[in-house]
Scaffold this motif. Structure first.
Motif, PDB file in Angstrom:
ATOM      1  N   VAL A 297       0.831  -1.208   0.000  1.00  0.00           N
ATOM      2  CA  VAL A 297       0.000   0.000   0.000  1.00  0.00           C
ATOM      3  C   VAL A 297       0.866   1.259   0.000  1.00  0.00           C
ATOM      4  CG1 VAL A 297      -1.659   1.335   1.373  1.00  0.00           C
ATOM      5  CG2 VAL A 297      -1.998  -1.115   1.046  1.00  0.00           C
ATOM      6  N   VAL A 298       1.911   1.268   0.818  1.00  0.00           N
ATOM      7  CA  VAL A 298       2.797   2.436   0.875  1.00  0.00           C
ATOM      8  C   VAL A 298       3.488   2.653  -0.469  1.00  0.00           C
ATOM      9  CG1 VAL A 298       4.935   3.311   1.907  1.00  0.00           C
ATOM     10  CG2 VAL A 298       3.135   2.395   3.364  1.00  0.00           C
ATOM     11  N   PHE A 299       3.989   1.601  -1.078  1.00  0.00           N
ATOM     12  CA  PHE A 299       4.671   1.750  -2.362  1.00  0.00           C
ATOM     13  C   PHE A 299       3.702   2.147  -3.469  1.00  0.00           C
ATOM     14  CE2 PHE A 299       8.287  -0.013  -0.275  1.00  0.00           C
ATOM     15  CZ  PHE A 299       9.374   0.425  -1.013  1.00  0.00           C
ATOM     16  N   LEU A 300       2.472   1.658  -3.420  1.00  0.00           N
ATOM     17  CA  LEU A 300       1.478   2.098  -4.402  1.00  0.00           C
ATOM     18  C   LEU A 300       1.129   3.570  -4.216  1.00  0.00           C
ATOM     19  CD1 LEU A 300      -0.936  -0.957  -4.531  1.00  0.00           C
ATOM     20  CD2 LEU A 300       0.429  -0.055  -6.421  1.00  0.00           C
ATOM     21  N   TRP A 301       1.113   4.020  -2.970  1.00  0.00           N
ATOM     22  CA  TRP A 301       0.720   5.392  -2.673  1.00  0.00           C
ATOM     23  C   TRP A 301       1.831   6.384  -3.002  1.00  0.00           C
ATOM     24  CZ3 TRP A 301      -3.170   6.606   1.558  1.00  0.00           C
ATOM     25  CH2 TRP A 301      -3.418   7.963   1.631  1.00  0.00           C
ATOM     26  N   PHE A 302       3.064   6.095  -2.611  1.00  0.00           N
ATOM     27  CA  PHE A 302       4.137   7.078  -2.681  1.00  0.00           C
ATOM     28  C   PHE A 302       5.038   6.964  -3.902  1.00  0.00           C
ATOM     29  CE2 PHE A 302       3.041   7.261   1.791  1.00  0.00           C
ATOM     30  CZ  PHE A 302       3.045   8.628   2.011  1.00  0.00           C
ATOM     31  N   LYS A 303       5.024   5.866  -4.601  1.00  0.00           N
ATOM     32  CA  LYS A 303       5.929   5.681  -5.729  1.00  0.00           C
ATOM     33  C   LYS A 303       5.170   5.876  -7.032  1.00  0.00           C
ATOM     34  CE  LYS A 303       9.457   2.296  -7.018  1.00  0.00           C
ATOM     35  NZ  LYS A 303      10.344   3.242  -7.581  1.00  0.00           N
ATOM     36  N   SER A 304       5.733   6.677  -7.923  1.00  0.00           N
ATOM     37  CA  SER A 304       5.051   6.942  -9.194  1.00  0.00           C
ATOM     38  C   SER A 304       5.019   5.697 -10.088  1.00  0.00           C
ATOM     39  CB  SER A 304       5.717   8.113  -9.924  1.00  0.00           C
ATOM     40  OG  SER A 304       7.071   7.829 -10.188  1.00  0.00           O
TER      41      SER A 304
END
Length: 110
Positions: A54-61
């Motif tokens: 979830v964090v990588f989906l949210w913060f990484k383009s």
């Protein structure tokens, strides 16, 4: 070159947020003890993988890392998913996996 720098910055930001979130969760677990509250699942390893996705989906383009982590979580928790889907899972899940595999194959062959 600029795209690679932005990608590295996104990766560092997502990793920093995930590590901070993990630290907060474990610190809260020391104070509250989630297991005593019936929330032992909060600190399980596979749940941490879900948090990371979830964090990588949210913060990484570039969403590929988040999608791969979510896919790994889905594979590890396939029994939970099939329980939530009920009778529909006997057809929906295999069909979805087949469709996603075919889509990924065609995307990778371009």
């Amino acid at each position: 070159m600029a795209t690679k720098a932005i990608n590295n910055k996104d990766t560092c930001r997502a990793a920093a947020v995930f590590l901070t979130l993990t630290g907060i969760i474990y610190l809260l677990d020391r104070w509250i003890d989630f297991a005593d509250c019936g929330l032992a699942w909060v600190t399980q390893k596979d749940t941490m993988l879900l948090y990371a996705s979830v964090v990588f989906l949210w913060f990484k383009s570039d969403k590929s890392v988040g999608i791969i982590l979510a896919g790994i979580w889905l594979i590890q928790n396939i029994n939970l998913v099939t329980e939530l889907l009920g009778q529909m899972s006997s057809y929906l899940l295999p069909t979805s996996l087949l469709a996603v595999g075919v889509i990924f194959y065609f995307i990778s062959s371009k």
